[in-house]
Scaffold this active site. Structure first.
Site, PDB file in Angstrom:
ATOM      1  N   ASN A  12       0.880  -1.173   0.000  1.00 16.83           N
ATOM      2  CA  ASN A  12       0.000   0.000   0.000  1.00 16.83           C
ATOM      3  C   ASN A  12       0.920   1.226   0.000  1.00 16.83           C
ATOM      4  O   ASN A  12       1.487   1.565   1.034  1.00 16.83           O
ATOM      5  CB  ASN A  12      -0.895  -0.018   1.247  1.00 16.83           C
ATOM      6  CG  ASN A  12      -1.702   1.262   1.390  1.00 16.83           C
ATOM      7  OD1 ASN A  12      -1.733   2.102   0.482  1.00 16.83           O
ATOM      8  ND2 ASN A  12      -2.359   1.424   2.527  1.00 16.83           N
ATOM      9  N   TRP A  13       1.037   1.831  -1.159  1.00 11.25           N
ATOM     10  CA  TRP A  13       1.973   2.964  -1.281  1.00 11.25           C
ATOM     11  C   TRP A  13       1.490   4.208  -0.555  1.00 11.25           C
ATOM     12  O   TRP A  13       2.245   5.144  -0.359  1.00 11.25           O
ATOM     13  CB  TRP A  13       2.183   3.309  -2.763  1.00 11.25           C
ATOM     14  CG  TRP A  13       3.015   2.345  -3.531  1.00 11.25           C
ATOM     15  CD1 TRP A  13       3.478   1.119  -3.118  1.00 11.25           C
ATOM     16  CD2 TRP A  13       3.503   2.526  -4.863  1.00 11.25           C
ATOM     17  NE1 TRP A  13       4.214   0.532  -4.109  1.00 11.25           N
ATOM     18  CE2 TRP A  13       4.244   1.380  -5.194  1.00 11.25           C
ATOM     19  CE3 TRP A  13       3.380   3.535  -5.818  1.00 11.25           C
ATOM     20  CZ2 TRP A  13       4.867   1.222  -6.434  1.00 11.25           C
ATOM     21  CZ3 TRP A  13       3.989   3.388  -7.046  1.00 11.25           C
ATOM     22  CH2 TRP A  13       4.732   2.239  -7.343  1.00 11.25           C
ATOM     23  N   LYS A  14       0.199   4.237  -0.210  1.00 11.36           N
ATOM     24  CA  LYS A  14      -0.390   5.459   0.366  1.00 11.36           C
ATOM     25  C   LYS A  14      -0.115   6.631  -0.582  1.00 11.36           C
ATOM     26  O   LYS A  14      -0.047   6.424  -1.784  1.00 11.36           O
ATOM     27  CB  LYS A  14       0.108   5.680   1.793  1.00 11.36           C
ATOM     28  CG  LYS A  14      -0.080   4.414   2.639  1.00 11.36           C
ATOM     29  CD  LYS A  14       0.079   4.604   4.105  1.00 11.36           C
ATOM     30  CE  LYS A  14      -0.160   3.260   4.803  1.00 11.36           C
ATOM     31  NZ  LYS A  14      -0.146   3.337   6.259  1.00 11.36           N
ATOM     32  N   HIS A  99      -9.531   1.368   5.006  1.00 11.87           N
ATOM     33  CA  HIS A  99      -8.246   1.568   5.691  1.00 11.87           C
ATOM     34  C   HIS A  99      -8.457   2.532   6.861  1.00 11.87           C
ATOM     35  O   HIS A  99      -9.243   3.475   6.756  1.00 11.87           O
ATOM     36  CB  HIS A  99      -7.203   2.124   4.710  1.00 11.87           C
ATOM     37  CG  HIS A  99      -5.818   2.072   5.284  1.00 11.87           C
ATOM     38  ND1 HIS A  99      -5.365   2.998   6.200  1.00 11.87           N
ATOM     39  CD2 HIS A  99      -4.801   1.186   5.109  1.00 11.87           C
ATOM     40  CE1 HIS A  99      -4.120   2.673   6.549  1.00 11.87           C
ATOM     41  NE2 HIS A  99      -3.762   1.579   5.908  1.00 11.87           N
ATOM     42  N   GLU A 101      -6.809   4.909   7.903  1.00 14.44           N
ATOM     43  CA  GLU A 101      -6.556   6.330   7.591  1.00 14.44           C
ATOM     44  C   GLU A 101      -7.789   6.950   6.932  1.00 14.44           C
ATOM     45  O   GLU A 101      -8.078   8.128   7.122  1.00 14.44           O
ATOM     46  CB  GLU A 101      -5.298   6.442   6.714  1.00 14.44           C
ATOM     47  CG  GLU A 101      -4.041   6.183   7.545  1.00 14.44           C
ATOM     48  CD  GLU A 101      -2.864   5.618   6.774  1.00 14.44           C
ATOM     49  OE1 GLU A 101      -2.865   5.672   5.540  1.00 14.44           O
ATOM     50  OE2 GLU A 101      -1.947   5.104   7.445  1.00 14.44           O
ATOM     51  N   GLU A 171      -5.319  -4.652  10.605  1.00 12.46           N
ATOM     52  CA  GLU A 171      -4.289  -3.630  10.780  1.00 12.46           C
ATOM     53  C   GLU A 171      -4.544  -2.862  12.072  1.00 12.46           C
ATOM     54  O   GLU A 171      -5.335  -1.903  12.082  1.00 12.46           O
ATOM     55  CB  GLU A 171      -4.320  -2.647   9.600  1.00 12.46           C
ATOM     56  CG  GLU A 171      -4.038  -3.279   8.257  1.00 12.46           C
ATOM     57  CD  GLU A 171      -3.415  -2.270   7.287  1.00 12.46           C
ATOM     58  OE1 GLU A 171      -2.426  -2.635   6.648  1.00 12.46           O
ATOM     59  OE2 GLU A 171      -3.900  -1.132   7.198  1.00 12.46           O
ATOM     60  N   GLY A 177       2.690   2.410  10.747  1.00 15.07           N
ATOM     61  CA  GLY A 177       3.659   3.488  10.589  1.00 15.07           C
ATOM     62  C   GLY A 177       4.381   3.859  11.874  1.00 15.07           C
ATOM     63  O   GLY A 177       5.037   4.892  11.948  1.00 15.07           O
ATOM     64  N   SER A 215       3.567  -2.088  10.357  1.00 17.40           N
ATOM     65  CA  SER A 215       5.011  -2.189  10.618  1.00 17.40           C
ATOM     66  C   SER A 215       5.589  -3.559  10.271  1.00 17.40           C
ATOM     67  O   SER A 215       6.462  -4.075  10.979  1.00 17.40           O
ATOM     68  CB  SER A 215       5.333  -1.807  12.067  1.00 17.40           C
ATOM     69  OG  SER A 215       4.982  -0.450  12.302  1.00 17.40           O
ATOM     70  N   GLY A 236       2.911  -1.144   4.231  1.00 17.08           N
ATOM     71  CA  GLY A 236       2.977   0.291   3.949  1.00 17.08           C
ATOM     72  C   GLY A 236       4.395   0.717   3.627  1.00 17.08           C
ATOM     73  O   GLY A 236       4.910   0.508   2.528  1.00 17.08           O
ATOM     74  N   GLY A 237       5.065   1.316   4.608  1.00 16.38           N
ATOM     75  CA  GLY A 237       6.394   1.903   4.396  1.00 16.38           C
ATOM     76  C   GLY A 237       7.374   1.000   3.664  1.00 16.38           C
ATOM     77  O   GLY A 237       8.070   1.442   2.738  1.00 16.38           O
TER      78      GLY A 237
HETATM   79  P1  13P Z   1       3.143   0.400   7.660  1.00 14.05           P
HETATM   80  O1  13P Z   1       3.636  -0.899   7.065  1.00 14.05           O
HETATM   81  O2  13P Z   1       3.897   1.592   7.145  1.00 14.05           O
HETATM   82  O3  13P Z   1       3.042   0.334   9.139  1.00 14.05           O
HETATM   83  O4  13P Z   1       1.632   0.615   7.115  1.00 14.05           O
HETATM   84  C1  13P Z   1       0.725  -0.420   7.211  1.00 14.05           C
HETATM   85  C2  13P Z   1      -0.485  -0.047   6.428  1.00 14.05           C
HETATM   86  O5  13P Z   1      -1.218   0.848   6.799  1.00 14.05           O
HETATM   87  C3  13P Z   1      -0.758  -0.797   5.200  1.00 14.05           C
HETATM   88  O6  13P Z   1      -2.035  -0.551   4.718  1.00 14.05           O
END
Ligand code: 13P
Length: 259
Positions: A12-14, A99, A101, A171, A177, A215, A236-237
């Site tokens: 997930n590149w966000k 998600h 967010e 999640e 993050g 994470s 994510g990251g």
């Molecule tokens: P991180 O891997 O950066 O913690 O993000 C997880 C995420 O929100 C994937 O959708």
């Protein structure tokens, strides 16, 4: 002996990426994924403006692509929204829905998430339905109640056959993050709970892929993915670094072999 399900690792590149850096990243992932066995599937959910680029660079390869959200509407006067059918025109396979967010910053309620999952399925996309509790909710002992309600709101809108076509991602909000992943056991406990909730729906719902997100890094992925009810990850990251993302995919291979 736990049932063997194929592993799935989705990035997930966000809101990250630019054309030039995406090219390098997508080509690296595409190349690296060629070496993965068939029972490990890989995807990346990119920002919508880069769908065409993902299609151009990934088509015909092992890596699927998708979007991070879709509209709850099919089409119409909804300024700024992207319809599931539009993503499909660019070859997308996945749409993340719900998600944390989006729930937190865009006031997305459980009902809307359910409608988005319906829209995704109707258009031919696989919805990746995200659920997760905040730290406050966990500390209050409410994790199962919260994720159960989030999941039920989606299941209530889908037929048994539709449920069998979704992916669910657990999640925990406090792990996203933050560099503080859930332990493998904490994640497994919630996954087992989610699986029992899915099983109650009947049909093939119990075999829905359950991803863990929050994470996930190369050094904790294998431990997480080795758990009986963890079928892969939503990353994510670490999905923004080709080497790390591929190392996480390789951890999925190792976890499958170790089971
Ligand atoms: P991180 O891997 O950066 O913690 O993000 C997880 C995420 O929100 C994937 O959708």
């Amino acid at each position: 002996m736990a049932k063997q399900r194929a592993k799935l690792v989705v990035g997930n590149w966000k809101m990250h990426g630019r054309l030039a850096e995406n090219r390098v990243l997508l080509q690296a992932i595409s190349r690296g994924a060629e070496d993965l066995p068939d029972d490990v599937r890989v995807g990346v959910c990119v920002p919508c403006p880069y769908l065409a680029q993902a299609q151009t660079l990934l088509e015909g390869g092992r890596v699927a692509w998708g979007v991070q959200d879709i509209s709850a509407h099919e089409q119409g006067a909804y300024t700024g929204e992207v319809a599931a059918g539009m993503a499909v025109e660019f070859g997308a396979s996945y749409a993340i829905v719900g998600h944390s967010e989006r729930r937190a910053y865009h006031c997305e309620g459980a009902d809307t998430v359910g409608v988005k999952a319906q829209r995704a399925l109707a258009a031919g996309l696989t919805p990746i339905v995200c659920v997760g509790e905040t730290l406050e909710q966990r500390d209050a002992g409410n994790t199962e109640q919260i994720v159960g309600e989030q999941l039920d709101a989606v299941l209530a809108k889908l037929s048994v056959e539709e449920v069998a076509r979704i992916v669910v991602a657990y999640e925990p909000v406090w792990a996203i993050g933050t560099g503080r992943s859930a332990t493998a056991q904490q994640a497994q406990d919630v996954h087992a709970f989610l699986r029992s909730r899915l099983a109650a729906k009947g049909g093939d719902a119990a075999d829905v892929p359950l991803l863990y997100g929050g994470s996930v890094k190369p050094d904790n992925a294998e431990d997480l993915f080795s758990q009986p009810d963890i079928d892969g990850g939503l990353i994510g990251g670490a999905s923004l670094k080709g080497k790390d993302f591929l190392a996480i995919c390789t951890a999925a291979v190792a976890a499958t072999a170790a089971r």
